[in-house]
Design an enzyme around this catalytic site. Structure first.
Site, PDB file in Angstrom:
ATOM      1  N   ASN A 223       0.896  -1.266  -0.127  1.00 55.56           N
ATOM      2  CA  ASN A 223       0.049  -0.039   0.116  1.00 55.56           C
ATOM      3  C   ASN A 223       1.049   1.154   0.171  1.00 55.56           C
ATOM      4  O   ASN A 223       2.141   1.224  -0.114  1.00 55.56           O
ATOM      5  CB  ASN A 223      -0.925  -0.148   1.240  1.00 55.56           C
ATOM      6  N   ASP A 292      -4.643  -6.363   4.875  1.00 53.30           N
ATOM      7  CA  ASP A 292      -5.560  -7.130   5.182  1.00 53.30           C
ATOM      8  C   ASP A 292      -5.609  -8.463   4.456  1.00 53.30           C
ATOM      9  O   ASP A 292      -6.239  -9.523   5.020  1.00 53.30           O
ATOM     10  CB  ASP A 292      -7.128  -6.413   4.918  1.00 53.30           C
ATOM     11  N   LYS A 302       9.503 -16.389 -10.825  1.00 51.32           N
ATOM     12  CA  LYS A 302       9.077 -15.251 -11.375  1.00 51.32           C
ATOM     13  C   LYS A 302       7.585 -15.748 -12.453  1.00 51.32           C
ATOM     14  O   LYS A 302       7.691 -16.663 -13.248  1.00 51.32           O
ATOM     15  CB  LYS A 302       9.826 -14.588 -12.088  1.00 51.32           C
ATOM     16  N   PHE A 336      -5.258   2.912  14.613  1.00 51.36           N
ATOM     17  CA  PHE A 336      -5.394   4.058  13.641  1.00 51.36           C
ATOM     18  C   PHE A 336      -6.315   3.339  12.486  1.00 51.36           C
ATOM     19  O   PHE A 336      -6.598   2.284  12.323  1.00 51.36           O
ATOM     20  CB  PHE A 336      -3.925   4.170  12.833  1.00 51.36           C
ATOM     21  N   LYS A 350     -14.630   0.279  14.571  1.00 52.68           N
ATOM     22  CA  LYS A 350     -13.468  -0.315  15.065  1.00 52.68           C
ATOM     23  C   LYS A 350     -13.010  -0.380  16.574  1.00 52.68           C
ATOM     24  O   LYS A 350     -12.308  -1.253  17.037  1.00 52.68           O
ATOM     25  CB  LYS A 350     -12.170   0.173  13.840  1.00 52.68           C
ATOM     26  N   LYS A 354     -12.702  -4.023  18.401  1.00 57.04           N
ATOM     27  CA  LYS A 354     -11.265  -4.668  18.563  1.00 57.04           C
ATOM     28  C   LYS A 354     -10.861  -4.230  19.981  1.00 57.04           C
ATOM     29  O   LYS A 354      -9.562  -4.309  20.434  1.00 57.04           O
ATOM     30  CB  LYS A 354     -10.323  -3.971  17.565  1.00 57.04           C
TER      31      LYS A 354
END
Length: 415
Positions: A223, A292, A302, A336, A350, A354
């Protein structure tokens, strides 16, 4: 708005901290500022002018009488061009000269001629810094509107421990950026004693950066996280006296001094390291952007570009934050949430699901708050129903605001 195209005159005086000015010059130049460097002759004994010339892409000024352009007067031209004048490091000698209107070299002459804001980042022995004459000179300058970027405390080059160490380049750069974003001068306030007192000695685990989930030996899924927010938190935690363990995915950032850094690559790597250290810490701040999902299988060779289309099957990675919430045994857990819409709804969900104590949420599609930026704007939610909005600020200032919210809550017990 912003720093791009602004002319910043950087004055460098003769102290060991002159080497830090190289970082200030280089990074501000890279961010789009037009850097002009003035050095005292003593400064050239610590850093060669060629270094600053290379970093700034411009001639370095040292001698008042060395005029390269006969159509102008260099120290007046520089004084007029400056949008901001920063002296880093500022020695006791330079401070004394400026306070008393002395102009016996290129730097002091230009300082007297400029109408731009002047910032000083003092650097010297702690006893020198506390000397009544130096403090009187600083107070005189502050009364005239000169801004100080306060020195830090710690081990000094002379071997003493005390206040006098020049502010880190990152602090100076953040202050300059904030000035051109919002017009705020550093007027750097020391961290509040209540914040420092609460975090002093705490063992804190911070996660930062992205993870990389391999597809084959040469490709991976990741990301846009730069790790800047997590590293900012680690740096500020260090300054308020915490013992920091930084578990970091791959980034291009330098690890702040005095911090234990554990490099990881995949979500599984991060899971294992965080769980390993979790029982020994007081606080976890999970700022990393962990994948995730990961590819169900990894090719040993490859993958060749044979077909027009390719389907990859993914499986969920282990939910580190949820696991920490389930295993929590007195630790304070801060998560976060990087969202693109319905931030309030997703953040509160969240926080509850959590078993977090706090969650720091931001809309990464907002200008100045996305991945890779040097600024951020966040909202801090807590499990007691509290909510604090933090405006767009440099990430280290955002980090401090997060630490302040936690210290205010736990340092002052509420009914």
């Amino acid at each position: 708005m912003g720093i791009t195209g602004k002319t910043i005159v950087l004055g460098v005086t003769g102290g060991i901290a002159a080497y830090k000015a190289c970082t200030v010059c280089s990074q501000l130049q890279q961010k789009g500022a037009r850097m002009r460097v003035l050095m005292t002759k003593s400064a050239t004994r610590f850093v060669q002018p060629l270094t600053f010339q290379t970093l700034s892409h411009h001639h370095v000024y040292i001698d008042t009488f060395e005029e390269h352009d006969p159509s102008g007067v260099a120290h007046i031209d520089l004084a007029d061009e400056a949008d901001l004048f920063v002296v880093a490091p500022a020695t006791a000698n330079l401070i004394g000269k400026l306070a008393n209107g002395l102009a016996d070299d290129m730097l002091s002459t230009t300082l007297l001629a400029t109408r731009a804001p002047v910032w000083l980042a003092p650097a010297m022995n702690g006893h020198m810094y506390q000397h009544p004459a130096v403090q009187a000179n600083l107070n005189k300058l502050k009364e005239r509107g000169v801004q100080l970027i306060e020195p830090g405390s710690g081990l000094l080059a002379c071997g003493y421990v005390g206040q006098g160490r020049m502010a880190e380049p990152e602090e100076i750069i953040a202050a300059v950026e904030q000035y051109f974003i919002s017009g705020e001068t550093p007027g750097k306030k020391p961290y509040e004693e209540t914040v420092k007192r609460w975090w002093q000695g705490k063992r804190v685990l911070v996660t930062a950066g992205p993870t990389q989930e391999p597809l084959d030996p040469v490709r991976y899924v990741s990301n846009h996280s730069s790790g800047k927010m997590g590293y900012a938190l680690a740096n500020v935690l260090r300054r308020v006296g915490a013992h920091v363990i930084l578990v970091s995915g791959p980034t291009a950032l330098e690890v702040p001094p005095g911090i234990t850094c554990i490099p990881v690559v995949t979500a599984q790597d991060m899971y294992e390291q965080v769980l390993r250290h979790y029982p020994s810490v007081d606080v976890v701040i999970k700022a990393a952007a962990v994948a995730d999902y990961q590819p169900l299988t990894r090719a040993d060779q490859k993958i060749k570009k044979d077909a027009d289309e390719m389907t990859i099957t993914f499986k969920k990675t282990k939910d580190i934050l949820k696991t920490l919430g389930e295993k929590k045994d007195g630790q304070i857990l801060i998560g976060f949430a990087a969202e693109t819409h319905d931030v309030d709804v997703y953040a509160r969900s969240k926080l509850e699901k959590k078993n977090l104590d706090y969650i720091v949420a931001n809309n990464v599609s907002s200008e100045g708050a996305g991945f890779g930026s040097d600024t951020n704007t966040v909202t801090i939610y807590d499990r007691w129903g509290g909510k604090v909005d933090v405006p767009l600020l440099p990430k280290e200032e955002v980090a401090y605001q997060i630490l302040k919210v936690v210290a205010d809550r736990h340092g002052s017990p509420r009914e």
